[in-house]
Motif scaffolding. Structure first.
Motif, PDB file in Angstrom:
ATOM      1  N   UNK A  11     -63.203 -21.975  -9.673  1.00  0.00           N
ATOM      2  CA  UNK A  11     -64.362 -22.426 -10.190  1.00  0.00           C
ATOM      3  C   UNK A  11     -65.000 -21.295 -11.401  1.00  0.00           C
ATOM      4  N   UNK A  12     -65.795 -21.617 -12.360  1.00  0.00           N
ATOM      5  CA  UNK A  12     -66.472 -20.624 -13.003  1.00  0.00           C
ATOM      6  C   UNK A  12     -67.516 -19.947 -12.423  1.00  0.00           C
ATOM      7  N   UNK A  13     -68.026 -18.702 -12.790  1.00  0.00           N
ATOM      8  CA  UNK A  13     -69.212 -17.913 -12.446  1.00  0.00           C
ATOM      9  C   UNK A  13     -68.745 -17.393 -10.901  1.00  0.00           C
ATOM     10  N   UNK A  14     -68.569 -18.227  -9.931  1.00  0.00           N
ATOM     11  CA  UNK A  14     -68.127 -17.610  -8.671  1.00  0.00           C
ATOM     12  C   UNK A  14     -67.076 -18.312  -7.991  1.00  0.00           C
ATOM     13  N   UNK A  15     -65.939 -17.770  -7.723  1.00  0.00           N
ATOM     14  CA  UNK A  15     -64.611 -18.409  -7.184  1.00  0.00           C
ATOM     15  C   UNK A  15     -64.913 -19.050  -5.970  1.00  0.00           C
ATOM     16  N   UNK A  16     -64.419 -20.134  -5.755  1.00  0.00           N
ATOM     17  CA  UNK A  16     -64.671 -20.985  -4.626  1.00  0.00           C
ATOM     18  C   UNK A  16     -64.750 -20.315  -3.359  1.00  0.00           C
ATOM     19  N   UNK A  17     -63.703 -19.473  -2.908  1.00  0.00           N
ATOM     20  CA  UNK A  17     -63.744 -18.917  -1.405  1.00  0.00           C
ATOM     21  C   UNK A  17     -64.740 -17.843  -1.671  1.00  0.00           C
ATOM     22  N   UNK A  18     -64.963 -17.102  -2.724  1.00  0.00           N
ATOM     23  CA  UNK A  18     -66.028 -16.065  -2.803  1.00  0.00           C
ATOM     24  C   UNK A  18     -67.522 -16.728  -2.407  1.00  0.00           C
ATOM     25  N   UNK A  19     -67.645 -18.005  -3.137  1.00  0.00           N
ATOM     26  CA  UNK A  19     -68.768 -18.752  -2.900  1.00  0.00           C
ATOM     27  C   UNK A  19     -69.027 -19.067  -1.442  1.00  0.00           C
ATOM     28  N   UNK A  20     -67.915 -19.782  -0.613  1.00  0.00           N
ATOM     29  CA  UNK A  20     -67.939 -20.225   0.863  1.00  0.00           C
ATOM     30  C   UNK A  20     -68.307 -18.777   1.436  1.00  0.00           C
ATOM     31  N   UNK A  21     -67.626 -17.805   1.285  1.00  0.00           N
ATOM     32  CA  UNK A  21     -68.085 -16.420   2.043  1.00  0.00           C
ATOM     33  C   UNK A  21     -69.424 -15.971   1.868  1.00  0.00           C
ATOM     34  N   UNK A  22     -70.009 -16.149   0.486  1.00  0.00           N
ATOM     35  CA  UNK A  22     -71.441 -15.849   0.347  1.00  0.00           C
ATOM     36  C   UNK A  22     -72.190 -16.918   1.319  1.00  0.00           C
ATOM     37  N   UNK A  23     -72.088 -18.226   1.497  1.00  0.00           N
ATOM     38  CA  UNK A  23     -72.670 -19.102   2.155  1.00  0.00           C
ATOM     39  C   UNK A  23     -72.760 -18.684   3.572  1.00  0.00           C
ATOM     40  N   UNK A  24     -71.497 -18.196   4.082  1.00  0.00           N
ATOM     41  CA  UNK A  24     -71.361 -18.139   5.414  1.00  0.00           C
ATOM     42  C   UNK A  24     -72.024 -16.773   5.749  1.00  0.00           C
ATOM     43  N   UNK A  25     -72.107 -15.904   4.718  1.00  0.00           N
ATOM     44  CA  UNK A  25     -72.871 -14.705   5.234  1.00  0.00           C
ATOM     45  C   UNK A  25     -74.438 -14.847   5.093  1.00  0.00           C
ATOM     46  N   UNK A  26     -74.890 -15.779   4.600  1.00  0.00           N
ATOM     47  CA  UNK A  26     -76.225 -16.144   4.455  1.00  0.00           C
ATOM     48  C   UNK A  26     -76.875 -17.041   5.774  1.00  0.00           C
ATOM     49  N   UNK A  27     -75.665 -17.440   6.605  1.00  0.00           N
ATOM     50  CA  UNK A  27     -76.010 -18.093   7.754  1.00  0.00           C
ATOM     51  C   UNK A  27     -75.724 -19.715   7.608  1.00  0.00           C
ATOM     52  N   UNK A  37     -72.093 -20.641  -9.185  1.00  0.00           N
ATOM     53  CA  UNK A  37     -73.301 -20.127  -9.250  1.00  0.00           C
ATOM     54  C   UNK A  37     -74.326 -21.401  -8.963  1.00  0.00           C
ATOM     55  N   UNK A  38     -74.155 -22.768  -9.434  1.00  0.00           N
ATOM     56  CA  UNK A  38     -75.090 -23.718  -9.051  1.00  0.00           C
ATOM     57  C   UNK A  38     -74.921 -24.259  -7.559  1.00  0.00           C
ATOM     58  N   UNK A  39     -73.456 -24.039  -7.193  1.00  0.00           N
ATOM     59  CA  UNK A  39     -73.106 -24.628  -5.954  1.00  0.00           C
ATOM     60  C   UNK A  39     -73.799 -23.496  -4.800  1.00  0.00           C
ATOM     61  N   UNK A  40     -73.752 -22.245  -5.194  1.00  0.00           N
ATOM     62  CA  UNK A  40     -74.536 -21.357  -4.192  1.00  0.00           C
ATOM     63  C   UNK A  40     -76.140 -21.570  -4.082  1.00  0.00           C
ATOM     64  N   UNK A  41     -76.554 -21.770  -5.404  1.00  0.00           N
ATOM     65  CA  UNK A  41     -77.996 -22.280  -5.393  1.00  0.00           C
ATOM     66  C   UNK A  41     -78.211 -23.130  -4.219  1.00  0.00           C
ATOM     67  N   UNK A  42     -77.630 -24.482  -4.627  1.00  0.00           N
ATOM     68  CA  UNK A  42     -77.872 -25.646  -3.819  1.00  0.00           C
ATOM     69  C   UNK A  42     -77.550 -25.688  -2.474  1.00  0.00           C
ATOM     70  N   UNK A  43     -76.510 -24.721  -2.134  1.00  0.00           N
ATOM     71  CA  UNK A  43     -75.974 -24.570  -0.724  1.00  0.00           C
ATOM     72  C   UNK A  43     -76.982 -23.858   0.176  1.00  0.00           C
ATOM     73  N   UNK A  44     -77.878 -22.842  -0.574  1.00  0.00           N
ATOM     74  CA  UNK A  44     -78.785 -21.926  -0.053  1.00  0.00           C
ATOM     75  C   UNK A  44     -80.181 -22.618   0.258  1.00  0.00           C
ATOM     76  N   UNK A  45     -80.552 -23.512  -0.752  1.00  0.00           N
ATOM     77  CA  UNK A  45     -81.564 -24.351  -0.737  1.00  0.00           C
ATOM     78  C   UNK A  45     -81.858 -25.664  -0.418  1.00  0.00           C
ATOM     79  N   UNK A  46     -80.696 -26.288  -0.159  1.00  0.00           N
ATOM     80  CA  UNK A  46     -80.658 -27.697   0.410  1.00  0.00           C
ATOM     81  C   UNK A  46     -79.831 -27.851   1.654  1.00  0.00           C
ATOM     82  N   UNK A  47     -79.984 -28.837   2.485  1.00  0.00           N
ATOM     83  CA  UNK A  47     -79.341 -28.976   3.831  1.00  0.00           C
ATOM     84  C   UNK A  47     -78.299 -30.049   3.491  1.00  0.00           C
TER      85      UNK A  47
END
Length: 221
Positions: free
Chosen positions: A58-74, A38-48
């Motif tokens: 990973x807790x909260x959001x599994x690593x590959x799910x996290x990566x897929x979410x980041x990719x889906x957000x560009x 969850x923290x990784x998603x927040x940082x990945x979307x708000x910082x470059x």
């Protein structure tokens, strides 16, 4: 963030994360550590960042799910997955999820550093030209080559603003976000509106879209 190469490390093993942060800092990286997805998603979307290093379990959001979410957000920042899951099927799953590289735990620190350097080189080579509405931006020369065959020269700040929007074409940036990312020496959010106006004047109104009540994003995204 400091003056090093920005890197996001998402790892829930505190001891391993602390060791990697120290080693990567010595390699010239400015490391942000996220202890869960969850923290990784927040940082990945708000910082470059220039590169991402992700665990899978990973807790909260599994690593590959996290990566897929980041990719889906560009977010197209190159990613290396570090995981205890190291059989061929696991590696294929990681690469299919959008990772550029995959290393199994335990791993060799020198090899990790070398792979991260290779990712950065590859990303730099690929990122010198970025697609923008109606053409492409050459980051080095700050020239936009239009599909009509014409070219448009941008100032340093115009180019930086367009590049920030184009790196994440689906993301909506608030004025405070863009002020912090592109105009860190300015205090008035009005400077963002001013440079959006400049870009639209040079590239057409469709180059930057206004999202009412939220901010701006790349046009035609």
């Amino acid at each position: 963030m400091g003056t090093g190469v920005p890197l996001l490390l998402v790892e829930d093993d505190r001891q391993l994360a602390a060791m990697l942060e120290q080693i990567l800092s010595g390699e010239g990286y400015d490391v942000d550590v996220a202890p869960d997805g969850q923290r990784g998603l927040h940082l990945g979307l708000t910082r470059r960042y220039d590169v991402l290093v992700l665990d899978r379990g990973l807790p909260a959001i599994e690593g590959l799910d996290l990566l897929a979410r980041l990719r889906s957000r560009g977010v197209q920042t190159p990613a290396l997955v570090l995981s205890a899951l190291g059989n061929p099927a696991d590696r294929v799953a990681g690469l299919d999820a959008g990772a550029e590289d995959y290393m199994s735990k335990p791993f060799d620190l020198d090899e990790l550093a070398a792979r991260l350097r290779a990712l950065r080189r590859r990303n730099h080579d690929e990122a010198t030209t970025i697609r923008v509405p109606g053409g492409s931006l050459d980051v080095g020369s700050r020239e936009v080559a239009l599909s009509s065959g014409a070219s448009v020269s941008l100032t340093e700040r115009e180019s930086a603003l367009l590049e920030e929007l184009a790196r994440r074409p689906r993301q909506v940036f608030s004025r405070p976000d863009l002020l912090d990312r592109v105009f860190p020496d300015a205090e008035d959010e009005g400077v963002v509106d001013t440079y959006v106006y400049y870009l639209r004047r040079k590239l057409g109104r469709a180059s930057v879209s206004t999202v009412r009540g939220a901010g701006y994003r790349l046009g035609d995204a």
